[in-house]
Design a protein around this motif. Sequence first.
Motif, PDB file in Angstrom:
ATOM      1  N   THR A   9       0.806  -1.223   0.000  1.00  0.00           N
ATOM      2  CA  THR A   9       0.000   0.000   0.000  1.00  0.00           C
ATOM      3  C   THR A   9       0.844   1.280   0.000  1.00  0.00           C
ATOM      4  N   MET A  10       2.135   1.148   0.101  1.00  0.00           N
ATOM      5  CA  MET A  10       2.995   2.331   0.097  1.00  0.00           C
ATOM      6  C   MET A  10       2.925   3.024  -1.260  1.00  0.00           C
ATOM      7  N   ASP A  37       6.192  15.233   0.611  1.00  0.00           N
ATOM      8  CA  ASP A  37       5.768  14.970   1.989  1.00  0.00           C
ATOM      9  C   ASP A  37       4.493  14.122   2.048  1.00  0.00           C
ATOM     10  N   ALA A  38       3.725  14.120   0.971  1.00  0.00           N
ATOM     11  CA  ALA A  38       2.465  13.362   0.973  1.00  0.00           C
ATOM     12  C   ALA A  38       2.660  11.912   0.549  1.00  0.00           C
ATOM     13  N   MET A  39       3.888  11.541   0.147  1.00  0.00           N
ATOM     14  CA  MET A  39       4.149  10.194  -0.340  1.00  0.00           C
ATOM     15  C   MET A  39       4.966   9.391   0.668  1.00  0.00           C
ATOM     16  N   ASP A  40       4.859   8.071   0.551  1.00  0.00           N
ATOM     17  CA  ASP A  40       5.665   7.206   1.408  1.00  0.00           C
ATOM     18  C   ASP A  40       7.108   7.115   0.924  1.00  0.00           C
ATOM     19  N   SER A  41       7.276   7.138  -0.399  1.00  0.00           N
ATOM     20  CA  SER A  41       8.608   7.060  -0.978  1.00  0.00           C
ATOM     21  C   SER A  41       8.626   7.913  -2.240  1.00  0.00           C
ATOM     22  N   VAL A  42       9.647   8.721  -2.374  1.00  0.00           N
ATOM     23  CA  VAL A  42       9.698   9.619  -3.520  1.00  0.00           C
ATOM     24  C   VAL A  42      11.108   9.652  -4.104  1.00  0.00           C
ATOM     25  N   ALA A  43      11.167   9.757  -5.403  1.00  0.00           N
ATOM     26  CA  ALA A  43      12.428   9.959  -6.131  1.00  0.00           C
ATOM     27  C   ALA A  43      12.214  11.122  -7.088  1.00  0.00           C
TER      28      ALA A  43
END
Length: 237
Positions: A9-10, A37-43
């Motif tokens: 679910t991430m 900031d609204a995401m669990d993981s970002v690139a």
Amino acid sequence: MISPSKEETMRRVTIAVIGNAKSTRANVEALITDMADAMDSVALATVYKDKQSDGQIWAEQLAQDKSIPWVAYDKNDYKTLLKEHKDNEIKFFILWDDEDPECQLAASVAQENSIIAYDLTNGLMQIPFSSSTIQKPAVTEIPEIETQVSSEPVEPQLSQGSGSRRVVLDVGEAVATLIEGALASDDAEEEPEEEDLDESEEDETWDLGELLENAIEEAARHFARSFADEFKKIIGK
């Protein structure tokens, strides 16, 4: 019923910053930060042709400051971007300019791959795509221009039919030759006998190049005789 795991679910998102429109550093940083900031993981990724825009440079510096993984793709390498981030949700943050072909290309790629694109110069307003296919900008190949200059002197040429005759002018040598020929012609006591021409020679048609050469030679002989006469008068005084 099996509930999805936390890993499944991430939300993993790759933000691709594209385009050359003007913006402010504060605007670029704030909008990227809000999404990250609204995401669990970002690139973060930047996609460009030859040179990054100011907005893309600021995005990379923000990624470094916040320890966000980032990568740059030059030559508009969308193929590699999509391949390397296929497990993430990709979003296009476009520094939109209607006259920018890189924005047009990004819109075409987004439409083709069902990617949501946002206008980074307008508060992340979603860019609507019509149902018609967005055409990629045409790539114009610029021919290479020969820039080497030969050190060899260029000699003038007279065109004669399908070939060419090379004419090299040396003024000093030409004047000396004309004077010598005129003096020899003036001192000669006997006129050359007129040779009989056969019918084939009488009917021969001269081409333009030969007529031009004969006219030049006749004018040169006339000039040489006049010059020689005056020269002899000066010497005789």
